[in-house]
Design an enzyme around this catalytic site. Structure first.
Site, PDB file in Angstrom:
ATOM      1  N   ARG A   1     140.145  29.231  67.026  1.00 26.87           N
ATOM      2  CA  ARG A   1     139.641  28.693  65.760  1.00 26.87           C
ATOM      3  C   ARG A   1     139.245  27.226  65.871  1.00 26.87           C
ATOM      4  O   ARG A   1     138.602  26.680  64.982  1.00 26.87           O
ATOM      5  CB  ARG A   1     140.706  28.839  64.673  1.00 26.87           C
ATOM      6  CG  ARG A   1     140.989  30.287  64.311  1.00 26.87           C
ATOM      7  CD  ARG A   1     142.008  30.344  63.227  1.00 26.87           C
ATOM      8  NE  ARG A   1     141.479  29.832  61.971  1.00 26.87           N
ATOM      9  CZ  ARG A   1     141.069  30.578  60.978  1.00 26.87           C
ATOM     10  NH1 ARG A   1     141.111  31.866  61.078  1.00 26.87           N
ATOM     11  NH2 ARG A   1     140.613  30.029  59.865  1.00 26.87           N
TER      12      ARG A   1
ATOM     13  N   GLU B   1     125.225  30.153  73.451  1.00 31.16           N
ATOM     14  CA  GLU B   1     126.603  29.857  73.054  1.00 31.16           C
ATOM     15  C   GLU B   1     127.537  29.705  74.242  1.00 31.16           C
ATOM     16  O   GLU B   1     128.353  28.802  74.276  1.00 31.16           O
ATOM     17  CB  GLU B   1     127.162  31.012  72.201  1.00 31.16           C
ATOM     18  CG  GLU B   1     126.765  31.027  70.769  1.00 31.16           C
ATOM     19  CD  GLU B   1     127.378  32.228  70.055  1.00 31.16           C
ATOM     20  OE1 GLU B   1     128.024  32.025  69.031  1.00 31.16           O
ATOM     21  OE2 GLU B   1     127.205  33.387  70.521  1.00 31.16           O
TER      22      GLU B   1
ATOM     23  N   TRP C   1     139.440  21.514  65.075  1.00 33.74           N
ATOM     24  CA  TRP C   1     138.009  21.458  65.361  1.00 33.74           C
ATOM     25  C   TRP C   1     137.496  20.314  64.507  1.00 33.74           C
ATOM     26  O   TRP C   1     137.518  20.378  63.273  1.00 33.74           O
ATOM     27  CB  TRP C   1     137.352  22.777  64.964  1.00 33.74           C
ATOM     28  CG  TRP C   1     135.908  22.903  65.349  1.00 33.74           C
ATOM     29  CD1 TRP C   1     135.401  23.289  66.564  1.00 33.74           C
ATOM     30  CD2 TRP C   1     134.771  22.664  64.508  1.00 33.74           C
ATOM     31  NE1 TRP C   1     134.035  23.289  66.529  1.00 33.74           N
ATOM     32  CE2 TRP C   1     133.611  22.905  65.287  1.00 33.74           C
ATOM     33  CE3 TRP C   1     134.606  22.239  63.187  1.00 33.74           C
ATOM     34  CZ2 TRP C   1     132.325  22.770  64.787  1.00 33.74           C
ATOM     35  CZ3 TRP C   1     133.323  22.098  62.688  1.00 33.74           C
ATOM     36  CH2 TRP C   1     132.195  22.370  63.486  1.00 33.74           C
TER      37      TRP C   1
ATOM     38  N   GLU D   1     119.698  37.573  68.845  1.00 29.80           N
ATOM     39  CA  GLU D   1     121.124  37.662  69.164  1.00 29.80           C
ATOM     40  C   GLU D   1     121.357  37.515  70.678  1.00 29.80           C
ATOM     41  O   GLU D   1     122.300  36.845  71.105  1.00 29.80           O
ATOM     42  CB  GLU D   1     121.691  38.989  68.626  1.00 29.80           C
ATOM     43  CG  GLU D   1     123.128  39.304  69.005  1.00 29.80           C
ATOM     44  CD  GLU D   1     124.160  38.280  68.542  1.00 29.80           C
ATOM     45  OE1 GLU D   1     123.810  37.342  67.814  1.00 29.80           O
ATOM     46  OE2 GLU D   1     125.321  38.400  68.957  1.00 29.80           O
TER      47      GLU D   1
ATOM     48  N   CYS E   1     140.136  25.279  61.913  1.00 28.98           N
ATOM     49  CA  CYS E   1     141.357  24.826  62.571  1.00 28.98           C
ATOM     50  C   CYS E   1     142.397  25.932  62.428  1.00 28.98           C
ATOM     51  O   CYS E   1     142.286  26.797  61.576  1.00 28.98           O
ATOM     52  CB  CYS E   1     141.862  23.573  61.913  1.00 28.98           C
ATOM     53  SG  CYS E   1     140.579  22.319  61.749  1.00 28.98           S
TER      54      CYS E   1
ATOM     55  N   HIS F   1     100.793  33.256  70.181  1.00 30.15           N
ATOM     56  CA  HIS F   1     100.500  32.163  69.247  1.00 30.15           C
ATOM     57  C   HIS F   1     101.232  30.877  69.630  1.00 30.15           C
ATOM     58  O   HIS F   1     101.425  30.007  68.785  1.00 30.15           O
ATOM     59  CB  HIS F   1     100.847  32.588  67.820  1.00 30.15           C
ATOM     60  CG  HIS F   1     100.087  33.790  67.373  1.00 30.15           C
ATOM     61  ND1 HIS F   1      98.711  33.774  67.240  1.00 30.15           N
ATOM     62  CD2 HIS F   1     100.469  35.059  67.093  1.00 30.15           C
ATOM     63  CE1 HIS F   1      98.295  34.980  66.854  1.00 30.15           C
ATOM     64  NE2 HIS F   1      99.353  35.781  66.776  1.00 30.15           N
TER      65      HIS F   1
ATOM     66  N   LYS G   1     123.620  34.555  72.278  1.00 32.10           N
ATOM     67  CA  LYS G   1     124.769  34.791  73.172  1.00 32.10           C
ATOM     68  C   LYS G   1     124.662  33.904  74.406  1.00 32.10           C
ATOM     69  O   LYS G   1     125.638  33.285  74.823  1.00 32.10           O
ATOM     70  CB  LYS G   1     124.854  36.259  73.620  1.00 32.10           C
ATOM     71  CG  LYS G   1     125.301  37.258  72.598  1.00 32.10           C
ATOM     72  CD  LYS G   1     126.768  37.191  72.245  1.00 32.10           C
ATOM     73  CE  LYS G   1     127.087  36.269  71.138  1.00 32.10           C
ATOM     74  NZ  LYS G   1     126.925  36.557  69.773  1.00 32.10           N
TER      75      LYS G   1
ATOM     76  N   ASN H   1     143.661  22.552  56.949  1.00 33.39           N
ATOM     77  CA  ASN H   1     142.410  23.187  57.345  1.00 33.39           C
ATOM     78  C   ASN H   1     141.477  23.084  56.148  1.00 33.39           C
ATOM     79  O   ASN H   1     141.869  23.436  55.038  1.00 33.39           O
ATOM     80  CB  ASN H   1     142.679  24.649  57.709  1.00 33.39           C
ATOM     81  CG  ASN H   1     141.445  25.352  58.215  1.00 33.39           C
ATOM     82  OD1 ASN H   1     140.425  24.717  58.474  1.00 33.39           O
ATOM     83  ND2 ASN H   1     141.530  26.662  58.368  1.00 33.39           N
ATOM     84  N   GLY H   2     140.252  22.590  56.349  1.00 33.84           N
ATOM     85  CA  GLY H   2     139.313  22.434  55.235  1.00 33.84           C
ATOM     86  C   GLY H   2     138.762  21.025  55.228  1.00 33.84           C
ATOM     87  O   GLY H   2     138.859  20.299  56.220  1.00 33.84           O
TER      88      GLY H   2
ATOM     89  N   LYS I   1     135.348  29.723  66.018  1.00 35.04           N
ATOM     90  CA  LYS I   1     135.166  31.124  65.633  1.00 35.04           C
ATOM     91  C   LYS I   1     134.830  31.261  64.154  1.00 35.04           C
ATOM     92  O   LYS I   1     133.983  32.048  63.767  1.00 35.04           O
ATOM     93  CB  LYS I   1     136.460  31.885  65.955  1.00 35.04           C
ATOM     94  CG  LYS I   1     136.410  33.359  65.631  1.00 35.04           C
ATOM     95  CD  LYS I   1     135.504  34.081  66.582  1.00 35.04           C
ATOM     96  CE  LYS I   1     135.317  35.538  66.257  1.00 35.04           C
ATOM     97  NZ  LYS I   1     134.079  36.039  66.885  1.00 35.04           N
TER      98      LYS I   1
HETATM   99  C1  G6P Z   1     130.584  30.978  63.848  1.00 31.44           C
HETATM  100  C2  G6P Z   1     130.905  31.904  65.011  1.00 31.44           C
HETATM  101  C3  G6P Z   1     129.819  32.970  65.131  1.00 31.44           C
HETATM  102  C4  G6P Z   1     129.662  33.720  63.817  1.00 31.44           C
HETATM  103  C5  G6P Z   1     129.385  32.750  62.655  1.00 31.44           C
HETATM  104  C6  G6P Z   1     129.458  33.464  61.308  1.00 31.44           C
HETATM  105  O1  G6P Z   1     129.460  30.217  64.134  1.00 31.44           O
HETATM  106  O2  G6P Z   1     131.001  31.173  66.213  1.00 31.44           O
HETATM  107  O3  G6P Z   1     130.175  33.894  66.147  1.00 31.44           O
HETATM  108  O4  G6P Z   1     128.621  34.630  63.915  1.00 31.44           O
HETATM  109  O5  G6P Z   1     130.385  31.725  62.639  1.00 31.44           O
HETATM  110  O6  G6P Z   1     130.777  33.909  61.122  1.00 31.44           O
HETATM  111  P1  G6P Z   1     131.216  35.101  60.199  1.00 31.44           P
HETATM  112  O7  G6P Z   1     132.710  35.149  60.373  1.00 31.44           O
HETATM  113  O8  G6P Z   1     130.816  34.730  58.806  1.00 31.44           O
HETATM  114  O9  G6P Z   1     130.538  36.317  60.679  1.00 31.44           O
END
Ligand code: G6P
Length: 608
Positions: free
Chosen positions: A27, A488, A74, A481, A2, A504, A485, A100-101, A603
C-alpha cells in the site's frame, strides 16, 4: 495508500506490527515506523525506505512492549524522510498518531498551532493531529481525539495512542478504510484485513465518521457525535494462503496464474441454464427503464476494463455509454441527472478519485452500480448495487487478476442489463456465455503453454527504451493495459494506441529497431489490424503479434508471434492481455525491477 496496524495484547507488539506491515507494504513503501509502549513511555522508531530497514533497526535494538501502532507510508505531504515517517508525536512525546488520508486544512491548523507556540518536527499534515490531540487532552483520550477530528477537513483513518493509557487505542475513520480485528484477550486495528489473518478473521468495519476505543478486552464504537452505536462483527472470507506468495517468486506472478480461478469465481452462480442471472443485484427492472445513458468511472487498470465495458454495454443495451477517468469526471461538468446510471469500477473500492466522482453522481440523482473486488469497501457501500469480482486479494501493485475478473463481470453486466432493459437476444447470449464458460480452461492453457516463448521475447526486447502497443475495438484497451503493465513495472516507456491511428502520427517513430506489440485476434477488426501491421513492416519496424492460434498470415508477418486460443471476440481481451502481463513481468524481472512494489506507485490510491 499507506498501511496501518495497531495491536494490544500479550504478544510482542513490535513483532505483530512488523509482520502486519509486511502484509500491507504494497500500500505504500517509502518509509515506515512504529510506536511501542514500554516501561518508559511511547517509543518511536522510524526508517526511510523499505520495511526491512525498520525491521533491521528493531532487530538490532528491540522495542519491547504489548501495545503499539505501525505505519508504512506513501508520501503525499513531505518527502520520504525519517522525520516525515509516521507515527508522529506531540511535543511531550505522550501522543502518537498514524494516519492514512489527507488533512486538507493542515496549513491553517499548522499556522494556528505554531502561533500558539507549537514546534513542528515534520513537513506532514498528520503531525497537526498529534498536537491537536495533545492540546485537547484532559485525561480522556477519546474526548481529545473527537475534539481534534472536529477540526479536520479531508480524509482520515487515524489511530492514536497515549503514553498514559497502556490499554487503549482510539481510532477514527472518514474517507479512508479502517477495521478492528477481534482476538482472545487481544485486539488489532488495520487499514485492511490482510495483517489480521494470522490472528483472527473476526472484524468490525468502521463506518464513515465513526470513532472507536479499542482495548484488550473491549471495543466500543461511536458515531461522529460521540454517541455509542452498535457494531456488527463480520467474518472475513479471506484466508492466509490468499495473502501469501504460495511458492511464486512474486505476488504478481502468482496473481497472473490465479486468473483462471478468478474468472471462474466471478462467473460462478451468475450463469444459469445458459443465461446470465444477476438477481443478486436486486435491480429494479421498472426503474431501469428510465435510464437513458450510462457513465463508467474508474482509474488506472480499472479504467481500461471500463473501456471494454463501454463497448459491451453499448452493444447489449443500445444506451449511449461514456467512459470517464474518474479524476476528470469531477472537474469536467459531466451531464448527470436521474436518467443516468453510473457504474464505478474499482479493485480496491477505495480509490479516492473514483469515490468522489461517485459521490458527485449520486448527489445529482444518478443511480449507481459498482464492480468491485473488495467486500465492504467504500465504493460498494456508496452504490445502490454491487457486482463483486471474486478475484481474491490482489497484492501486486500492477493489477492483473482483478482486471480479467472485471472484464468477466462486464460481460455479465452487459448481458444482464441488456435483458432487463428489454433487449434480450437468446442466441447472442448463448454464444457469449459459451465463450465465457470456456475461458478458465483457455487461460490455464495459455499459462501452461508458451511461457518460455514469452520469456524469450522479453529477453530479446528488454534493452529497447520505447514500445508501441496497438489494438482496435475490444482490444484497443488491451493495448493500453499492456503498455501500462510494461511502464509500471519495468519503467520502460510504452504507449497504447488504436491501430488505425498509427498512420496519423506514431508511424513516424517506426524504424528498424522500434518494436510494436500488435493485438490482432480473430474478429471484426482483424483484417484492419493486419493492414496496420503491414504498414509497420513496410517501414522496417519490429512487430510482436498476439494472434489467434493458426493465423498463418499473422505468423508470416510477425517478428515474434504469441498465440491465444480461438474465442468469441467479446472475450478476446481477457485472453489477449495474459501474455502481455507476462511480457511485462519477465521484462521487469530480467531488468532486476521490484515487480510487486514498483517505484513511486501504490496499490490503493486514497488521495485525489
Ligand atoms: C492504482 C493501482 C492500479 C489501479 C488503480 C485504480 O494506481 O496501482 O493498479 O488500477 O490504482 O485502483 P482501483 O482499486 O480503483 O481499481
Amino acid at each position: 495508500m499507506c498501511g496501518i496496524v495497531g495491536y494490544l495484547g500479550p504478544r510482542d507488539a513490535s513483532k505483530v506490527l512488523i509482520e502486519g506491515l509486511a502484509r500491507l507494504e504494497y500500500r505504500g513503501y517509502d518509509s515506515a515506523g512504529v510506536a511501542v509502549l514500554n516501561g518508559s513511555g511511547l517509543k518511536l522508531r522510524r526508517a526511510v525506505g523499505r520495511l526491512r530497514n525498520l525491521a533491521d533497526s528493531l532487530k538490532a535494538d528491540p522495542l519491547v512492549g504489548h501495545m503499539g501502532i505501525g505505519h508504512t507510508r506513501w508520501a503525499t505531504h513531505g518527502a520520504p524522510a525519517e522525520k516525515n515517517a509516521h507515527p508522529h508525536s506531540s511535543e511531550d512525546g505522550k501522543v502518537a498518531v498514524i494516519h492514512n488520508g489527507i488533512i486538507e486544512n493542515y496549513r491553517d491548523l499548522k499556522g494556528e498551532l505554531q502561533a500558539a507556540g507549537v514546534r513542528f518536527a515534520s513537513e506532514t499534515d498528520t503531525e497537526c493531529i498529534a498536537h491537536l490531540v495533545a492540546r485537547h487532552y484532559q485525561g480522556d483520550l477519546l474526548a481529545a481525539v473527537h475534539a481534534a477530528v472536529k477540526r479536520l477537513h479531508g480524509a482520515w483513518a487515524l489511530v492514536v495512542a497515549h503514553a498514559d493509557h497502556p490499554d487503549l487505542l482510539v481510532v477514527a475513520r472518514r474517507g479512508s478504510p479502517l477495521l478492528i480485528g477481534l482476538g482472545q484477550s487481544e485486539n488489532f486495528v488495520a487499514s485492511d484485513v490482510t495483517p489480521l489473518l494470522p490472528y483472527t478473521r473476526q472484524v468490525i468495519y468502521l463506518d464513515e465518521g465513526q470513532l472507536a476505543t479499542v482495548s484488550r478486552g473491549q471495543v466500543r464504537v461511536f458515531d461522529a457525535a460521540l454517541k455509542p452505536v452498535a457494531h456488527k462483527v463480520e467474518t472475513s472470507e479471506l484466508t492466509l494462503d490468499a495473502a501469501e506468495k504460495g511458492g511464486f517468486e512474486h505476488f504478481m506472478l502468482k496473481e497472473i496464474h490465479e486468473q483462471p480461478v478468478a474468472v471462474e469465481a466471478t462467473l460462478r452462480g451468475r450463469i444459469q441454464g445458459g443465461r446470465v442471472d444477476l438477481s443478486e443485484l436486486s435491480l429494479d427492472a421498472a426503474a431501469l427503464k428510465s435510464v437513458r445513458r450510462l457513465q463508467l468511472i474508474a482509474c488506472g487498470t480499472s479504467l481500461y476494463s471500463a473501456m471494454v465495458g463501454k463497448y459491451l454495454l453499448e452493444q447489449r443495451t443500445a444506451l449511449p455509454t461514456e467512459c470517464w477517468s474518474a479524476s476528470e469526471y469531477r472537474y469536467a461538468d459531466p451531464v448527470i441527472d436521474p436518467s443516468v446510471l453510473v457504474i464505478a469500477i474499482s479493485q480496491s473500492g477505495e480509490t479516492a478519485d473514483t469515490l468522489e466522482a461517485l459521490r458527485l453522481a449520486r448527489g445529482r440523482g444518478a443511480r449507481t452500480i459498482a464492480i468491485c473486488n473488495v467486500m465492504g469497501s467504500s465504493i460498494p457501500r456508496t452504490c445502490d448495487a454491487t457486482l463483486y469480482t471474486r478475484a481474491g486479494p490482489e497484492i501486486g501493485v500492477a493489477s492483473t487478476k482483478a482486471y480479467t475478473a472485471q472484464l468477466a463481470a462486464f460481460e455479465l453486466l452487459a448481458l444482464g442489463l441488456g435483458r432487463l432493459l428489454g433487449r434480450p437476444d437468446d442466441a447472442e447470449e448463448a454464444r457469449v456465455v459459451k465463450g465465457l464458460e470456456a475461458l478458465p480452461a483457455q487461460i490455464r492453457r495459455l499459462l501452461d503453454g508458451d511461457i518460455v516463448g514469452v520469456k524469450r521475447c522479453a529477453k530479446r526486447y528488454q534493452s529497447v527504451t520505447n514500445f508501441m502497443y496497438i489494438g482496435r475495438h475490444f482490444n484497443y484497451p488491451t493495448a493500453l493495459e499492456g503498455a501500462l503493465k510494461l511502464k509500471e513495472i519495468s519503467y520502460i516507456h510504452a504507449e497504447g494506441y488504436p491501430g488505425g491511428e498509427m498512420k496519423h502520427g506514431p508511424l513516424a517513430l517506426v524504424e528498424g529497431t522500434f518494436p510494436t506489440i500488435a493485438i490482432c485476434p480473430r474478429g471484426r477488426t482483424r483484417e484492419k489490424m493486419i493492414s496496420n501491421i503491414q504498414e509497420i513492416k513496410a517501414r522496417k519496424g519490429v512487430v510482436v503479434v498476439v494472434a489467434t492460434e493458426g493465423d498463418q498470415e499473422a505468423r508470416e508477418l510477425a517478428d515474434y508471434l504469441i498465440e491465444i486460443p480461438p474465442c468469441e471476440e467479446e472475450v478476446s481481451p481477457i485472453l489477449a492481455v495474459v501474455p502481455l502481463q507476462l511480457l511485462a513481468y519477465y521484462t521487469a524481472t530480467q531488468l532486476g525491477r521490484d515487480v510487486d512494489k514498483p517505484r513511486n506507485l501504490a496499490k490503493s490510491v486514497t488521495v485525489e
